[in-house]
Design an enzyme around this catalytic site. Structure first.
Site, short mmCIF file in Angstrom:
data_model
loop_
_atom_site.label_atom_id
_atom_site.label_comp_id
_atom_site.label_asym_id
_atom_site.label_seq_id
_atom_site.Cartn_x
_atom_site.Cartn_y
_atom_site.Cartn_z
CG LEU A 16 -53.51 12.24 10.47
CD1 LEU A 16 -54.88 12.12 9.81
CD2 LEU A 16 -52.44 12.24 9.54
CE LYS A 51 -49.50 8.16 22.26
NZ LYS A 51 -50.31 7.67 23.32
N GLY A 52 -46.86 13.49 18.70
CA GLY A 52 -46.94 14.86 18.23
C GLY A 52 -45.56 15.46 17.84
CB ILE A 53 -42.24 14.71 18.76
CG1 ILE A 53 -42.73 14.90 20.38
CG2 ILE A 53 -40.78 15.06 18.78
CD1 ILE A 53 -42.88 16.51 20.80
NE ARG A 55 -40.13 10.94 9.14
CZ ARG A 55 -40.38 11.21 7.77
NH1 ARG A 55 -39.71 10.97 6.89
NH2 ARG A 55 -41.69 11.41 7.13
CB SER A 124 -47.25 13.24 10.05
OG SER A 124 -46.94 11.98 9.38
CD GLU A 177 -52.31 17.74 19.12
OE1 GLU A 177 -52.17 16.64 19.49
OE2 GLU A 177 -51.71 18.44 18.19
CG ASP A 178 -53.05 11.79 20.00
OD1 ASP A 178 -52.85 12.65 19.32
OD2 ASP A 178 -52.88 10.51 20.14
C1 G6P Z 1 -47.14 13.28 14.19
C2 G6P Z 1 -47.10 12.01 15.22
C3 G6P Z 1 -45.78 11.50 15.56
C4 G6P Z 1 -44.96 11.53 14.29
C5 G6P Z 1 -44.97 12.95 13.79
C6 G6P Z 1 -43.97 12.86 12.44
O1 G6P Z 1 -46.87 14.30 15.07
O2 G6P Z 1 -47.82 12.26 16.37
O3 G6P Z 1 -45.53 10.54 16.14
O4 G6P Z 1 -43.30 11.58 14.69
O5 G6P Z 1 -46.16 13.29 13.21
O6 G6P Z 1 -44.39 12.21 11.51
P1 G6P Z 1 -43.85 11.77 10.05
O7 G6P Z 1 -44.77 10.82 9.50
O8 G6P Z 1 -43.53 12.76 9.40
O9 G6P Z 1 -42.41 10.96 10.44
MG MG Z 2 -51.50 13.08 17.67
#
Ligand code: G6P
Ligand code: MG
Length: 225
Positions: A16, A51-53, A55, A124, A177-178
């Site tokens: 997303l 990115k993608g990691i 929280r 996320s 993915e980015d």
């Molecule tokens: C995505 C984003 C990350 C973010 C993660 C958790 O993977 O790329 O930058 O930390 O979601 O998001 P959240 O909204 O649950 O904190």
């Molecule tokens: Mg992403």
């Protein structure tokens, strides 16, 4: 030539943040703000690595970059992650369909019209809210629940679950993915990886486009041939 042919593809599993919409900017802004407060030096490398990691893993990465991973109790870490999320949620509450990245709406319509299945594989927990604000909820009947995951990206779990939700074999799915961690996850799940963004960062992507506007079925077909 990719591992499978374009004709074998039946579904798309989307990241997303940074793919459908530019929320990666808001995540970055909120983490940068917290890093400043914690006196951790911000860098492009840290920014890309986050990115993608998830929280909590993101917070750990930031603390580690500042050699502060042992300076906080678990409860203090939860409070810091919550503070970041409050700032992030404030940003996404202002989002509208105008925040959809170029070409994405047309691409989703094209996927629908051509009978492809669509799922969301975002780490996320705010994913459903973002989709709602973008008025894209209807396009994503299948969403992997990030709370159900035992491991985050680059582990393949989220993409494997995405294919499972669609009832498809992973090799018949394309993941988009980015983030480098996301491309790694898609490849490990044995799906075809489409990367959006920097060539060096996304060097392991099976197919790559500079931006979302270039991601069309015709261009993917060409790149997979
Ligand atoms: C995505 C984003 C990350 C973010 C993660 C958790 O993977 O790329 O930058 O930390 O979601 O998001 P959240 O909204 O649950 O904190
Ligand atoms: Mg992403």
């Amino acid at each position: 030539m990719t591992k499978v042919s374009f004709e074998q593809i039946k579904g798309f599993v989307f990241d997303l943040d940074g793919v459908i919409t530019d929320t990666s900017l808001y995540h970055t802004k909120a983490w940068h703000q917290l890093a400043d407060k914690l006196d951790v030096t911000w860098s492009k490398e840290l920014e890309d690595g986050l990115k993608g990691i998830s929280r909590m893993d993101s917070l750990e990465m930031i603390l580690k970059a500042g050699h502060k991973e042992n300076d906080y109790t678990y409860d203090e870490k939860v409070a810091l992650a919550t503070e970041k999320n409050t700032n992030y949620v404030n940003e996404i509450s202002k989002m509208t369909p105008e925040n959809i990245l170029p070409g994405i709406k047309a691409f989703l319509d094209d996927l629908r019209a051509n009978g492809y299945q669509i799922a969301l594989a975002s780490a996320s927990k705010n994913g459903p809210t973002v989709l709602k604000n973008l008025e894209l909820t209807d396009y994503f009947p299948k969403i992997v629940d990030p709370a159900s995951l035992s491991k985050g990206k680059p582990d393949p779990e989220i993409y494997t679950k995405g294919a499972e939700l669609l009832g498809l074999a992973p090799e018949t799915c394309i993941g988009v993915e980015d983030a480098a961690a996301g491309i790694e996850a898609i490849n490990a799940a044995n799906e075809v990886s489409v990367g959006i963004g920097d060539a060096t960062l996304l060097k392991d992507a099976d197919v790559r486009f500079d931006n979302t506007a270039e991601m069309t079925l015709a261009n993917i077909k060409k790149a997979m041939a």
